[in-house]
Design an enzyme around this catalytic site. Structure first.
Site, PDB file in Angstrom:
ATOM      1  N   ASP A  10       5.047  -0.669  -5.540  1.00  0.00           N
ATOM      2  CA  ASP A  10       3.628  -0.441  -5.326  1.00  0.00           C
ATOM      3  C   ASP A  10       3.063   0.081  -6.652  1.00  0.00           C
ATOM      4  OD1 ASP A  10       1.138   0.216  -3.951  1.00  0.00           O
ATOM      5  OD2 ASP A  10       1.828   2.292  -4.024  1.00  0.00           O
ATOM      6  N   ASP A 169       4.573   5.197  -2.133  1.00  0.00           N
ATOM      7  CA  ASP A 169       4.133   6.585  -1.968  1.00  0.00           C
ATOM      8  C   ASP A 169       3.441   6.825  -0.639  1.00  0.00           C
ATOM      9  OD1 ASP A 169       0.788   6.931  -2.848  1.00  0.00           O
ATOM     10  OD2 ASP A 169       1.814   5.006  -2.929  1.00  0.00           O
TER      11      ASP A 169
END
Length: 221
Positions: A10, A169
């Protein structure tokens, strides 16, 4: 390493520690329209989602695509103005990906960010050179927690999803990895480890990349 493996990252909150700036820019955007949200709740509900999904969820599902594009651009200009002076990669990231590439691991970015924000981060910080492919919001129909962006990255790398580790995250991103059949490493830039306790695909939870061992990660596949 004889078996082909891949690390899929990501971008926001995982390569750069910027999620607070995204949240602040969204809150400012909505405040201009008379809407207020609590910051932590807003982050938990939206982290990993595409901008167009966030806009339609809060301003109306029937807003035309061209209007959504204008609204998203307004928000992203706010974000880039806020975060620009603070841009940098998370501690240990560049050493980690350089070592992973040297070990024969394929590398990709799979992000919900639009093209201009990808350029703002990966190109202007000279990070794109580390990756074999980059997949963003413009490349898939559904954002996270749908697995589309991770599956697209694996397809472009030519690596089986089961041989990929996702770095994330946000719970929405870890769920997308789970649906893609991928294990995940959590970077706790914005949420504590407890926020990911329910996910059985999480193999590591770390503050940054400094103490991650590539060999042990690959051995988990």
């Amino acid at each position: 390493m004889t078996q082909a493996r891949a690390f899929i990252f990501d971008m926001d909150g995982t390569i750069v520690d910027n999620m607070a700036f995204h949240t602040d820019s969204w809150l400012e955007f909505f405040a201009r329209r008379g809407k207020t949200y609590e910051a932590d709740a807003f982050f938990r509900e939206t982290a990993g989602a595409q901008g167009r999904e966030i806009l339609r969820a809060r301003l109306g599902p029937d807003i035309p695509d061209d209007e959504i594009a204008v609204l998203a651009q307004e928000k992203d200009v706010l974000y880039r103005e806020m975060y620009g002076p603070h841009r940098r990669a998370i501690e240990g990231f560049e050493h980690f990906v350089t070592s992973a590439r040297a070990a024969g691991v394929k590398l990709a970015v799979a992000t919900s960010a639009p093209p201009k924000n990808i350029v703002f981060t990966l190109d202007e910080l000279d990070l794109r050179r580390h990756f074999d492919t980059v997949v963003g919001a413009a490349d898939v129909k559904h954002g996270k927690p749908h697995p589309d962006v991770f599956l697209k990255a694996a397809e472009q790398l030519g690596i089986d999803p089961a041989a990929c580790i996702v770095f994330e995250d946000a719970p929405m991103g870890v769920e997308a990895a789970r649906r893609a059949g991928m294990r995940a490493v959590v970077i706790t830039t914005t949420l504590p480890a407890e926020a990911f306790a329910e996910f059985d695909n999480v193999i590591r939870v770390v503050d940054d990349y400094a103490d991650l061992d590539i060999g042990s990660l690959c051995a988990s596949l």
